[in-house]
Design a protein around this motif. Structure first.
Motif, PDB file in Angstrom:
ATOM      1  N   MET A 164       0.835  -1.196   0.000  1.00 44.12           N
ATOM      2  CA  MET A 164       0.000   0.000   0.000  1.00 44.12           C
ATOM      3  C   MET A 164       0.869   1.245   0.000  1.00 44.12           C
ATOM      4  SD  MET A 164      -2.973   1.303  -0.130  1.00 44.12           S
ATOM      5  CE  MET A 164      -4.026  -0.099   0.248  1.00 44.12           C
ATOM      6  N   ARG A 165       1.972   1.200   0.793  1.00 43.89           N
ATOM      7  CA  ARG A 165       2.840   2.348   0.842  1.00 43.89           C
ATOM      8  C   ARG A 165       3.476   2.607  -0.518  1.00 43.89           C
ATOM      9  NH1 ARG A 165       7.144   2.408   5.565  1.00 43.89           N
ATOM     10  NH2 ARG A 165       5.162   2.452   6.698  1.00 43.89           N
ATOM     11  N   THR A 166       3.848   1.534  -1.229  1.00 44.79           N
ATOM     12  CA  THR A 166       4.461   1.705  -2.540  1.00 44.79           C
ATOM     13  C   THR A 166       3.474   2.322  -3.516  1.00 44.79           C
ATOM     14  OG1 THR A 166       5.920  -0.187  -2.168  1.00 44.79           O
ATOM     15  CG2 THR A 166       5.582   0.508  -4.438  1.00 44.79           C
ATOM     16  N   PHE A 167       2.224   1.851  -3.518  1.00 45.38           N
ATOM     17  CA  PHE A 167       1.234   2.410  -4.427  1.00 45.38           C
ATOM     18  C   PHE A 167       0.967   3.875  -4.111  1.00 45.38           C
ATOM     19  CE2 PHE A 167      -3.268   3.508  -5.047  1.00 45.38           C
ATOM     20  CZ  PHE A 167      -3.281   3.533  -6.435  1.00 45.38           C
ATOM     21  N   SER A 168       0.862   4.212  -2.829  1.00 43.34           N
ATOM     22  CA  SER A 168       0.625   5.604  -2.457  1.00 43.34           C
ATOM     23  C   SER A 168       1.761   6.493  -2.940  1.00 43.34           C
ATOM     24  CB  SER A 168       0.469   5.720  -0.931  1.00 43.34           C
ATOM     25  OG  SER A 168      -0.624   4.951  -0.480  1.00 43.34           O
ATOM     26  N   SER A 169       2.977   6.012  -2.789  1.00 47.94           N
ATOM     27  CA  SER A 169       4.127   6.793  -3.244  1.00 47.94           C
ATOM     28  C   SER A 169       4.128   6.949  -4.755  1.00 47.94           C
ATOM     29  CB  SER A 169       5.423   6.120  -2.779  1.00 47.94           C
ATOM     30  OG  SER A 169       5.477   6.042  -1.370  1.00 47.94           O
ATOM     31  N   LEU A 170       3.800   5.865  -5.450  1.00 51.34           N
ATOM     32  CA  LEU A 170       3.746   5.940  -6.915  1.00 51.34           C
ATOM     33  C   LEU A 170       2.633   6.871  -7.378  1.00 51.34           C
ATOM     34  CD1 LEU A 170       4.354   2.233  -7.979  1.00 51.34           C
ATOM     35  CD2 LEU A 170       5.892   4.171  -8.298  1.00 51.34           C
ATOM     36  N   LEU A 171       1.500   6.844  -6.676  1.00 51.59           N
ATOM     37  CA  LEU A 171       0.396   7.719  -7.046  1.00 51.59           C
ATOM     38  C   LEU A 171       0.790   9.185  -6.891  1.00 51.59           C
ATOM     39  CD1 LEU A 171      -2.538   8.080  -7.898  1.00 51.59           C
ATOM     40  CD2 LEU A 171      -3.187   7.878  -5.484  1.00 51.59           C
ATOM     41  N   LEU A 185      11.049   9.283 -11.433  1.00 45.18           N
ATOM     42  CA  LEU A 185      10.546   9.265 -10.069  1.00 45.18           C
ATOM     43  C   LEU A 185      10.258   7.849  -9.579  1.00 45.18           C
ATOM     44  CD1 LEU A 185       8.111  12.309 -10.261  1.00 45.18           C
ATOM     45  CD2 LEU A 185      10.312  12.223  -9.084  1.00 45.18           C
ATOM     46  N   ALA A 186       9.692   7.027 -10.448  1.00 47.53           N
ATOM     47  CA  ALA A 186       9.367   5.656 -10.046  1.00 47.53           C
ATOM     48  C   ALA A 186      10.633   4.842  -9.824  1.00 47.53           C
ATOM     49  CB  ALA A 186       8.490   4.989 -11.103  1.00 47.53           C
ATOM     50  N   ASP A 187      11.615   5.020 -10.690  1.00 49.12           N
ATOM     51  CA  ASP A 187      12.862   4.272 -10.555  1.00 49.12           C
ATOM     52  C   ASP A 187      13.562   4.642  -9.250  1.00 49.12           C
ATOM     53  OD1 ASP A 187      14.952   2.504 -11.796  1.00 49.12           O
ATOM     54  OD2 ASP A 187      16.146   4.318 -11.537  1.00 49.12           O
ATOM     55  N   ARG A 188      13.504   5.936  -8.914  1.00 47.15           N
ATOM     56  CA  ARG A 188      14.116   6.385  -7.665  1.00 47.15           C
ATOM     57  C   ARG A 188      13.369   5.826  -6.463  1.00 47.15           C
ATOM     58  NH1 ARG A 188      15.009  12.746  -6.017  1.00 47.15           N
ATOM     59  NH2 ARG A 188      16.120  12.381  -4.048  1.00 47.15           N
ATOM     60  N   ARG A 189      12.040   5.796  -6.548  1.00 49.03           N
ATOM     61  CA  ARG A 189      11.237   5.308  -5.430  1.00 49.03           C
ATOM     62  C   ARG A 189      11.404   3.813  -5.215  1.00 49.03           C
ATOM     63  NH1 ARG A 189       9.692   3.040  -2.082  1.00 49.03           N
ATOM     64  NH2 ARG A 189       7.760   3.041  -0.869  1.00 49.03           N
ATOM     65  N   LEU A 190      11.559   3.049  -6.297  1.00 53.11           N
ATOM     66  CA  LEU A 190      11.549   1.596  -6.186  1.00 53.11           C
ATOM     67  C   LEU A 190      12.924   1.001  -5.960  1.00 53.11           C
ATOM     68  CD1 LEU A 190       8.945   0.720  -8.944  1.00 53.11           C
ATOM     69  CD2 LEU A 190       8.613   0.846  -6.486  1.00 53.11           C
ATOM     70  N   LYS A 191      13.957   1.827  -5.863  1.00 53.05           N
ATOM     71  CA  LYS A 191      15.267   1.294  -5.529  1.00 53.05           C
ATOM     72  C   LYS A 191      15.237   0.757  -4.094  1.00 53.05           C
ATOM     73  CE  LYS A 191      18.145   4.068  -8.601  1.00 53.05           C
ATOM     74  NZ  LYS A 191      19.186   5.122  -8.699  1.00 53.05           N
ATOM     75  N   PRO A 192      15.786  -0.422  -3.875  1.00 53.88           N
ATOM     76  CA  PRO A 192      15.736  -0.996  -2.527  1.00 53.88           C
ATOM     77  C   PRO A 192      16.487  -0.142  -1.522  1.00 53.88           C
ATOM     78  CG  PRO A 192      17.210  -2.257  -3.942  1.00 53.88           C
ATOM     79  CD  PRO A 192      16.480  -1.283  -4.821  1.00 53.88           C
ATOM     80  N   VAL A 193      15.887   0.031  -0.358  1.00 52.68           N
ATOM     81  CA  VAL A 193      16.493   0.808   0.711  1.00 52.68           C
ATOM     82  C   VAL A 193      16.953  -0.136   1.814  1.00 52.68           C
ATOM     83  CG1 VAL A 193      16.124   2.634   2.402  1.00 52.68           C
ATOM     84  CG2 VAL A 193      15.015   2.751   0.175  1.00 52.68           C
ATOM     85  N   GLY A 194      18.121   0.139   2.391  1.00 53.18           N
ATOM     86  CA  GLY A 194      18.628  -0.705   3.462  1.00 53.18           C
ATOM     87  C   GLY A 194      19.224  -2.002   2.960  1.00 53.18           C
ATOM     88  N   THR A 195      19.720  -2.012   1.708  1.00 54.14           N
ATOM     89  CA  THR A 195      20.313  -3.214   1.143  1.00 54.14           C
ATOM     90  C   THR A 195      21.599  -3.561   1.875  1.00 54.14           C
ATOM     91  OG1 THR A 195      19.416  -2.622  -0.990  1.00 54.14           O
ATOM     92  CG2 THR A 195      21.169  -4.251  -0.975  1.00 54.14           C
ATOM     93  N   VAL A 196      21.753  -4.817   2.220  1.00 55.64           N
ATOM     94  CA  VAL A 196      22.945  -5.265   2.929  1.00 55.64           C
ATOM     95  C   VAL A 196      24.084  -5.370   1.928  1.00 55.64           C
ATOM     96  CG1 VAL A 196      23.967  -7.116   4.299  1.00 55.64           C
ATOM     97  CG2 VAL A 196      21.570  -6.471   4.627  1.00 55.64           C
ATOM     98  N   VAL A 197      25.222  -4.781   2.248  1.00 54.46           N
ATOM     99  CA  VAL A 197      26.398  -4.827   1.389  1.00 54.46           C
ATOM    100  C   VAL A 197      27.527  -5.475   2.171  1.00 54.46           C
ATOM    101  CG1 VAL A 197      25.684  -2.791   0.130  1.00 54.46           C
ATOM    102  CG2 VAL A 197      27.085  -2.517   2.141  1.00 54.46           C
ATOM    103  N   PRO A 198      28.585  -5.882   1.514  1.00 53.55           N
ATOM    104  CA  PRO A 198      29.704  -6.521   2.221  1.00 53.55           C
ATOM    105  C   PRO A 198      30.210  -5.651   3.356  1.00 53.55           C
ATOM    106  CG  PRO A 198      29.932  -6.785  -0.149  1.00 53.55           C
ATOM    107  CD  PRO A 198      28.769  -5.869   0.076  1.00 53.55           C
ATOM    108  N   ALA A 199      30.703  -6.318   4.429  1.00 50.34           N
ATOM    109  CA  ALA A 199      31.161  -5.615   5.624  1.00 50.34           C
ATOM    110  C   ALA A 199      32.300  -4.654   5.334  1.00 50.34           C
ATOM    111  CB  ALA A 199      31.560  -6.615   6.686  1.00 50.34           C
TER     112      ALA A 199
END
Length: 260
Positions: free
Chosen positions: A1-8, A240-254
């Protein structure tokens, strides 16, 4: 729901941006042709009969909305249309995203905008192009409106038929080359559009005395306005959509610091 609201929200913002710039294009490229067409209409209008009532005479001569009011309203109209279209675009993107068969949300948005432009704008325009003032019979406006709306729906169906035919060819043949899918899709689209063009009534109400150059300048400016609207909507929403849908908090190597 949050993703759709942001996209809207992003769709509404992209639509507002596209509507404002489309209105600017229409003001610069289209308004001079409208003024010229109005001048032709007024020059060919019959002279009003004399009336002893000055108020009645003034009411006949004064338009309901002045040209300055119409010019100002142009930006309001294109902005509202852009916002509404942006909202519908965001909903369509959300519903069709997984059916577009691409891993890029930017490409998905651009492809959806291209399909919308072809089905909603280009297909109806080639059969029923826009006409300036002084062109068209008021008695046929209902017939023309219904025919145009029918062709708009058929234009969307033609786009769907083209996509469905291309995917059928992909499923029917073992790893078909791109040109085979393109040929099937183009054929299905063309057959649908041509059938609609032949079935729906033709409309040709342009007076023989109306300048052909002015007519097509107006029509091209009208098409250009829609092109600017859909082009900017597609690119703005894609960004805008590409920026919004990029994963946030992605785990990267230590070694790089843990969480991005």
């Amino acid at each position: 729901m949050r993703t759709f609201s942001s996209l809207l929200v992003r769709g509404l913002i992209a639509g507002l941006f596209a509507g404002l710039l489309a209105g600017t294009f229409a003001y610069v490229m289209g308004e001079p042709h409208i003024d010229a067409a109005i001048a032709i209409e007024e020059a060919g209008a019959p002279t009003h009969t004399h009336s002893d009532d000055p108020a009645a005479t003034e009411a006949e001569e004064e338009p309901l909305v002045s040209r300055n009011g119409q010019r100002a309203g142009l930006f309001l109209a294109t902005s509202l249309y852009g916002v509404a279209l942006g909202g519908i675009f965001a909903v369509a993107f959300t519903l069709l995203r997984r059916r577009l068969r691409t891993t890029s949300d930017s490409y998905a948005a651009l492809g959806l905008a291209a399909a919308g432009f072809i089905g909603i704008v280009l297909v109806p325009f080639l059969k029923y192009p826009a006409n300036p003032p002084a062109v068209g019979d008021p008695e046929t406006i209902t017939k023309r409106t219904i025919s145009y709306l029918l062709l708009l729906v058929i234009g969307l169906l033609a786009v769907w038929a083209g996509v469905a035919a291309a995917r059928w060819a992909e499923a029917r043949f073992t790893e078909p080359p791109a040109w085979v899918r393109l040929a099937f899709g183009t054929a299905a689209f063309a057959v649908t559009v041509i059938a609609a063009y032949l079935i729906l009534p033709a409309v040709n109400e342009v007076p023989g005395t109306f300048p052909a150059t002015l007519l097509w300048q107006f029509r091209l400016s009208a098409l250009g306005t829609q092109t600017v609207l859909w082009l900017l909507l597609g690119f703005a929403f894609a960004g805008l959509a590409d920026r919004r849908l990029k994963p946030v908090g992605t785990v990267v190597p230590a070694a790089t610091g843990g969480v991005a």
